[in-house]
Write an enzyme that holds these catalytic residues in place. Structure first.
Site, PDB file in Angstrom:
ATOM      1  N   GLY A 116      60.191 112.172  70.600  1.00  0.00           N
ATOM      2  CA  GLY A 116      60.601 110.864  71.111  1.00  0.00           C
ATOM      3  C   GLY A 116      59.749 109.767  70.505  1.00  0.00           C
ATOM      4  O   GLY A 116      58.534 109.925  70.362  1.00  0.00           O
ATOM      5  N   ALA A 273      35.746 124.336  71.712  1.00  0.00           N
ATOM      6  CA  ALA A 273      36.171 123.812  73.028  1.00  0.00           C
ATOM      7  C   ALA A 273      35.289 122.625  73.373  1.00  0.00           C
ATOM      8  O   ALA A 273      34.497 122.665  74.311  1.00  0.00           O
ATOM      9  CB  ALA A 273      36.071 124.910  74.087  1.00  0.00           C
ATOM     10  N   ALA A 324      45.769 118.726  85.461  1.00  0.00           N
ATOM     11  CA  ALA A 324      47.208 118.789  85.704  1.00  0.00           C
ATOM     12  C   ALA A 324      47.586 118.064  86.993  1.00  0.00           C
ATOM     13  O   ALA A 324      48.577 117.324  87.031  1.00  0.00           O
ATOM     14  CB  ALA A 324      47.641 120.252  85.772  1.00  0.00           C
ATOM     15  N   HIS A 448      37.068 133.049 112.342  1.00  0.00           N
ATOM     16  CA  HIS A 448      36.000 133.988 111.984  1.00  0.00           C
ATOM     17  C   HIS A 448      36.603 135.373 111.771  1.00  0.00           C
ATOM     18  O   HIS A 448      37.447 135.794 112.566  1.00  0.00           O
ATOM     19  CB  HIS A 448      34.978 134.059 113.126  1.00  0.00           C
TER      20      HIS A 448
HETATM   21  P1  FAD Z   1      50.753 117.795  78.631  1.00  0.00           P
HETATM   22  O1  FAD Z   1      50.771 118.904  79.589  1.00  0.00           O
HETATM   23  O2  FAD Z   1      49.855 117.877  77.455  1.00  0.00           O
HETATM   24  O3  FAD Z   1      52.244 117.627  78.147  1.00  0.00           O
HETATM   25  C1  FAD Z   1      52.616 116.737  77.143  1.00  0.00           C
HETATM   26  C2  FAD Z   1      53.988 117.129  76.637  1.00  0.00           C
HETATM   27  O4  FAD Z   1      54.469 116.077  75.815  1.00  0.00           O
HETATM   28  C3  FAD Z   1      54.002 118.386  75.751  1.00  0.00           C
HETATM   29  O5  FAD Z   1      55.003 119.244  76.209  1.00  0.00           O
HETATM   30  C4  FAD Z   1      54.309 117.845  74.351  1.00  0.00           C
HETATM   31  O6  FAD Z   1      55.062 118.751  73.573  1.00  0.00           O
HETATM   32  C5  FAD Z   1      55.139 116.625  74.688  1.00  0.00           C
HETATM   33  N1  FAD Z   1      55.147 115.584  73.660  1.00  0.00           N
HETATM   34  C6  FAD Z   1      54.081 114.990  73.069  1.00  0.00           C
HETATM   35  N2  FAD Z   1      54.489 114.014  72.226  1.00  0.00           N
HETATM   36  C7  FAD Z   1      55.853 114.003  72.284  1.00  0.00           C
HETATM   37  C8  FAD Z   1      56.846 113.213  71.661  1.00  0.00           C
HETATM   38  N3  FAD Z   1      56.551 112.202  70.831  1.00  0.00           N
HETATM   39  N4  FAD Z   1      58.136 113.496  71.939  1.00  0.00           N
HETATM   40  C9  FAD Z   1      58.481 114.505  72.791  1.00  0.00           C
HETATM   41  N5  FAD Z   1      57.568 115.265  73.431  1.00  0.00           N
HETATM   42  C10 FAD Z   1      56.277 115.012  73.181  1.00  0.00           C
HETATM   43  N6  FAD Z   1      44.181 121.418  84.231  1.00  0.00           N
HETATM   44  C11 FAD Z   1      44.074 121.755  85.527  1.00  0.00           C
HETATM   45  O7  FAD Z   1      44.228 120.894  86.395  1.00  0.00           O
HETATM   46  N7  FAD Z   1      43.823 123.046  85.910  1.00  0.00           N
HETATM   47  C12 FAD Z   1      43.637 124.020  85.010  1.00  0.00           C
HETATM   48  O8  FAD Z   1      43.418 125.165  85.389  1.00  0.00           O
HETATM   49  C13 FAD Z   1      43.731 123.707  83.635  1.00  0.00           C
HETATM   50  N8  FAD Z   1      43.555 124.658  82.707  1.00  0.00           N
HETATM   51  C14 FAD Z   1      43.672 124.329  81.391  1.00  0.00           C
HETATM   52  C15 FAD Z   1      43.453 125.324  80.455  1.00  0.00           C
HETATM   53  C16 FAD Z   1      43.552 125.036  79.105  1.00  0.00           C
HETATM   54  C17 FAD Z   1      43.329 126.131  78.103  1.00  0.00           C
HETATM   55  C18 FAD Z   1      43.889 123.716  78.692  1.00  0.00           C
HETATM   56  C19 FAD Z   1      44.045 123.393  77.235  1.00  0.00           C
HETATM   57  C20 FAD Z   1      44.093 122.717  79.623  1.00  0.00           C
HETATM   58  C21 FAD Z   1      43.971 123.011  80.982  1.00  0.00           C
HETATM   59  N9  FAD Z   1      44.138 122.039  81.959  1.00  0.00           N
HETATM   60  C22 FAD Z   1      44.014 122.361  83.276  1.00  0.00           C
HETATM   61  C23 FAD Z   1      44.460 120.643  81.620  1.00  0.00           C
HETATM   62  C24 FAD Z   1      45.972 120.392  81.795  1.00  0.00           C
HETATM   63  O9  FAD Z   1      46.680 121.297  80.981  1.00  0.00           O
HETATM   64  C25 FAD Z   1      46.321 118.956  81.418  1.00  0.00           C
HETATM   65  O10 FAD Z   1      45.517 118.069  82.168  1.00  0.00           O
HETATM   66  C26 FAD Z   1      47.772 118.664  81.710  1.00  0.00           C
HETATM   67  O11 FAD Z   1      48.614 119.544  80.993  1.00  0.00           O
HETATM   68  C27 FAD Z   1      48.123 117.223  81.337  1.00  0.00           C
HETATM   69  O12 FAD Z   1      49.468 116.999  81.619  1.00  0.00           O
HETATM   70  P2  FAD Z   1      50.308 115.896  80.839  1.00  0.00           P
HETATM   71  O13 FAD Z   1      51.660 115.916  81.475  1.00  0.00           O
HETATM   72  O14 FAD Z   1      49.579 114.626  80.790  1.00  0.00           O
HETATM   73  O15 FAD Z   1      50.412 116.404  79.321  1.00  0.00           O
HETATM   74  P1  NAI Z   2      35.044 119.489  78.318  1.00  0.00           P
HETATM   75  O1  NAI Z   2      34.977 118.037  78.140  1.00  0.00           O
HETATM   76  O2  NAI Z   2      35.174 120.076  79.682  1.00  0.00           O
HETATM   77  O3  NAI Z   2      33.763 120.183  77.665  1.00  0.00           O
HETATM   78  C1  NAI Z   2      33.428 120.019  76.318  1.00  0.00           C
HETATM   79  C2  NAI Z   2      31.978 120.412  76.138  1.00  0.00           C
HETATM   80  O4  NAI Z   2      31.697 120.444  74.754  1.00  0.00           O
HETATM   81  C3  NAI Z   2      31.004 119.442  76.774  1.00  0.00           C
HETATM   82  O5  NAI Z   2      30.041 120.175  77.486  1.00  0.00           O
HETATM   83  C4  NAI Z   2      30.412 118.711  75.577  1.00  0.00           C
HETATM   84  O6  NAI Z   2      29.091 118.252  75.808  1.00  0.00           O
HETATM   85  C5  NAI Z   2      30.445 119.796  74.524  1.00  0.00           C
HETATM   86  N1  NAI Z   2      30.444 119.328  73.142  1.00  0.00           N
HETATM   87  C6  NAI Z   2      31.075 118.244  72.624  1.00  0.00           C
HETATM   88  N2  NAI Z   2      30.865 118.182  71.300  1.00  0.00           N
HETATM   89  C7  NAI Z   2      30.092 119.245  70.967  1.00  0.00           C
HETATM   90  C8  NAI Z   2      29.554 119.742  69.749  1.00  0.00           C
HETATM   91  N3  NAI Z   2      29.784 119.119  68.603  1.00  0.00           N
HETATM   92  N4  NAI Z   2      28.805 120.870  69.770  1.00  0.00           N
HETATM   93  C9  NAI Z   2      28.570 121.522  70.953  1.00  0.00           C
HETATM   94  N5  NAI Z   2      29.070 121.090  72.131  1.00  0.00           N
HETATM   95  C10 NAI Z   2      29.830 119.981  72.141  1.00  0.00           C
HETATM   96  O7  NAI Z   2      36.263 119.952  77.390  1.00  0.00           O
HETATM   97  P2  NAI Z   2      37.043 121.333  77.265  1.00  0.00           P
HETATM   98  O8  NAI Z   2      36.290 122.440  77.881  1.00  0.00           O
HETATM   99  O9  NAI Z   2      37.450 121.416  75.843  1.00  0.00           O
HETATM  100  O10 NAI Z   2      38.325 121.055  78.158  1.00  0.00           O
HETATM  101  C11 NAI Z   2      39.195 119.944  77.868  1.00  0.00           C
HETATM  102  C12 NAI Z   2      39.830 119.415  79.114  1.00  0.00           C
HETATM  103  O11 NAI Z   2      40.736 120.354  79.655  1.00  0.00           O
HETATM  104  C13 NAI Z   2      38.807 119.099  80.165  1.00  0.00           C
HETATM  105  O12 NAI Z   2      38.784 117.704  80.345  1.00  0.00           O
HETATM  106  C14 NAI Z   2      39.261 119.774  81.393  1.00  0.00           C
HETATM  107  O13 NAI Z   2      39.394 118.861  82.445  1.00  0.00           O
HETATM  108  C15 NAI Z   2      40.624 120.359  81.058  1.00  0.00           C
HETATM  109  N6  NAI Z   2      40.625 121.737  81.534  1.00  0.00           N
HETATM  110  C16 NAI Z   2      40.600 121.942  82.878  1.00  0.00           C
HETATM  111  C17 NAI Z   2      40.524 123.207  83.387  1.00  0.00           C
HETATM  112  C18 NAI Z   2      40.451 123.379  84.851  1.00  0.00           C
HETATM  113  O14 NAI Z   2      40.727 122.431  85.579  1.00  0.00           O
HETATM  114  N7  NAI Z   2      40.104 124.552  85.338  1.00  0.00           N
HETATM  115  C19 NAI Z   2      40.497 124.379  82.531  1.00  0.00           C
HETATM  116  C20 NAI Z   2      40.491 124.050  81.131  1.00  0.00           C
HETATM  117  C21 NAI Z   2      40.575 122.772  80.684  1.00  0.00           C
END
Ligand code: FAD
Ligand code: NAI
Length: 469
Positions: A116, A273, A324, A448
């Site tokens: 989009g 990461a 999310a 409890h």
């Molecule tokens: P996204 O989920 O990134 O969705 C964006 C969508 O937009 C995608 O489907 C993409 O294809 C689409 N898109 C992008 N550009 C375009 C375009 N131009 N046209 C059409 N479609 C497009 N958060 C938690 O709260 N709990 C967790 O346990 C958690 N675990 C995570 C684990 C991992 C490994 C990662 C990477 C993230 C995790 N997160 C977690 C973070 C969470 O996934 C994000 O905060 C969340 O998905 C953000 O939602 P969003 O709708 O903003 O974007």
């Molecule tokens: P993060 O921001 O949580 O952690 C990144 C880490 O990398 C930080 O500790 C930072 O200091 C370090 N870092 C940055 N540059 C570096 C470098 N050059 N060398 C070494 N360390 C460095 O980001 P992460 O873990 O990649 O996750 C991304 C996002 O996804 C987060 O904002 C998180 O909220 C979301 N997420 C949430 C989850 C959950 O809610 N359970 C699970 C996974 C992701």
């Protein structure tokens, strides 16, 4: 003639799909544009959901291997079937993305497949992978395009050996050595998965602590627990480069963050990461005049409106925690605002959970923040070692810590390390949503024996004292 909608949402992640459903429920004619073949965005396809499937399965394997004997359960040493674990992950993802398909049909939401872009306010152009472009006319547009993994300069990602979270969710075999760059949520969750499956995990972190942003006492204790599980940490260190030896194994050059001599660590797989960055590629925002901030996030006002009328943004692509549930709540809020209601998100009470074992869960202010803001606070901290249910479950690691205002007793923040912390944090989230006090919590009967009694005891400690310590 172009299709015409009240609202077009670009991106079907937790922000976009929830926004679309709420808008449809409120009577709008809604379209969603998604460039991936499945709905659900990062969270459902390559984030929250697949990672939790692997965390759950690997935690059970770990428990069956090391925890059953003490409970009087003798089983032969369990064997990992990685292929089947990945099938479980894929099935979980399929069930969840299929659920979004179902909800879209139920709410009569039209899906356009393709990239989009916004040629002008009121218009969205859909460019599919093949076939003709399509123009949609739309009274309002919500950008919900999410985020992508940040990269390290000079380090090439192949998603096989040098991976982001996406590759780390799909490794074909357990690496004997996994090097994780970044001790944030992804590094610790996915590091835990592969460690439980047999990898030796070393985490390299730039800062002098893990989980920046979380309460520092919680982070320190949690690091000790992870070290006990065998995870190694190199804090205050950075990765200067990654080479390969003649056998294809990785040679990772690590340097002290402040500069100094490099050392080389061997690894089979490296997981980068180090955070995620907002994703706006291909939207054409510069042409339509939507302003970004200094970190590339769409700039919005308190009603999620961008610098251009009729164009809004939510989720990871705007400021705030990349979670999310934060994206979902913004999706609901903006749909309600567009329907003329008072949509609102309370950013002071957004819980965050690290789904490791034990789990870490937090809501509201940390002690570090309260100190920095000069707020007088008191601390109630109750350990799970003094909780009956935790003893029965062999889950005595960790504690509940509640922070309340010295003058008003209002709860300002809560931090839990422990089994099921991610479920327990919501009692404190609701309390904070209603501006509750620690006395409110302390006077509430808790069943409890439950782990949640530790929350009540922590609250009692802020008043006349806990009973069981
Ligand atoms: P996204 O989920 O990134 O969705 C964006 C969508 O937009 C995608 O489907 C993409 O294809 C689409 N898109 C992008 N550009 C375009 C375009 N131009 N046209 C059409 N479609 C497009 N958060 C938690 O709260 N709990 C967790 O346990 C958690 N675990 C995570 C684990 C991992 C490994 C990662 C990477 C993230 C995790 N997160 C977690 C973070 C969470 O996934 C994000 O905060 C969340 O998905 C953000 O939602 P969003 O709708 O903003 O974007
Ligand atoms: P993060 O921001 O949580 O952690 C990144 C880490 O990398 C930080 O500790 C930072 O200091 C370090 N870092 C940055 N540059 C570096 C470098 N050059 N060398 C070494 N360390 C460095 O980001 P992460 O873990 O990649 O996750 C991304 C996002 O996804 C987060 O904002 C998180 O909220 C979301 N997420 C949430 C989850 C959950 O809610 N359970 C699970 C996974 C992701």
């Amino acid at each position: 003639m172009a299709d015409s909608f009240d609202l077009t949402v670009i991106g079907s992640g937790p922000g976009g799909y929830v926004c679309a459903i709420r808008a449809a429920q409120l009577g709008m004619k809604v379209a969603v544009v998604e460039k991936w073949p499945t709905l659900g965005g990062t969270c459902l396809n390559i984030g929250c959901i697949p990672s939790k499937a692997l965390l759950h399965a690997s935690e059970l394997l770990e428990e069956a291997t090391h925890g059953f004997q003490q409970l009087g359960i003798d089983v032969p040493r369990p064997q990992l079937n990685l292929g089947q674990m990945m099938v479980h992950k894929a099935d979980t993802v399929a069930a969840n993305v299929g659920g979004v398909d179902y909800l879209f049909k139920k709410n009569k939401i039209t899906v356009f497949r393709g990239i989009g872009s916004i040629p002008a306010a009121g218009k969205v152009l859909v460019t599919p992978q093949s076939g003709a472009q399509q123009e949609i006319s739309s009274k309002n547009i919500v950008i919900a395009t999410g985020s992508v993994s940040a990269s390290l300069p000079g380090i090439e990602i192949d998603e096989k050996q040098v991976v982001t979270s996406t590759g780390a969710l799909s490794l074909e075999q357990v690496p004997s050595k996994l090097l994780v760059i970044g001790a944030g949520v992804i590094g610790l969750e996915l590091g835990s998965v592969w460690q439980r499956l047999g990898a030796q995990v070393t985490v390299v972190e730039y800062l002098d602590r893990i989980l920046p942003g979380m309460d520092s006492e919680v982070a320190r204790q949690f690091q000790r627990m992870l070290q006990k599980q065998g995870m190694e940490f190199r804090l205050s260190s950075k990765v200067a480069g990654i080479d390969r030896d003649e056998n294809g194994a990785l040679k990772v050059r690590i340097e002290p963050a402040k500069g100094g001599d490099a050392e080389v660590l061997g690894a089979d797989v490296a997981l980068v990461a180090i955070g995620r960055k907002p994703y706006t590629d291909g939207l054409g925002l510069d042409l339509v005049g939507v302003a970004l901030d200094e970190r590339g996030r769409v700039r919005v006002d308190a009603h999620y409106k961008s610098s251009v009328d009729g164009i809004y943004a939510i989720g990871d692509v705007i400021a705030g925690p990349m979670l999310a549930h934060k994206a979902e709540d913004e999706g609901i809020a903006v749909a309600e605002i567009l329907a003329g209601q008072a949509g609102h998100v309370n950013y002071g009470a957004i819980p965050a959970v690290v789904y490791t074992n034990p789990e870490v869960a937090t809501v509201g202010k940390t002690e570090d923040e309260l100190k920095a803001e000069g707020i007088d606070y008191k601390v109630g901290k109750f350990p799970f070692t003094a909780n009956g249910r935790a003893k029965a479950m062999l889950a005595t690691q960790g504690f509940v810590k509640i922070l309340s205002d010295v003058n008003t007793d209002r709860v300002l923040g809560a931090h839990i390390i422990g089994k099921n912390a991610g479920e327990m944090i919501h009692e404190l989230t609701v309390l904070m949503e209603f501006s509750g006090s620690s006395e409110d919590l302390a006077r509430t009967t808790h069943a409890h024996p439950t782990l949640s009694e530790a929350i009540r005891e922590a609250a009692l400690m802020l008043g006349d004292g806990a009973i069981h310590i």
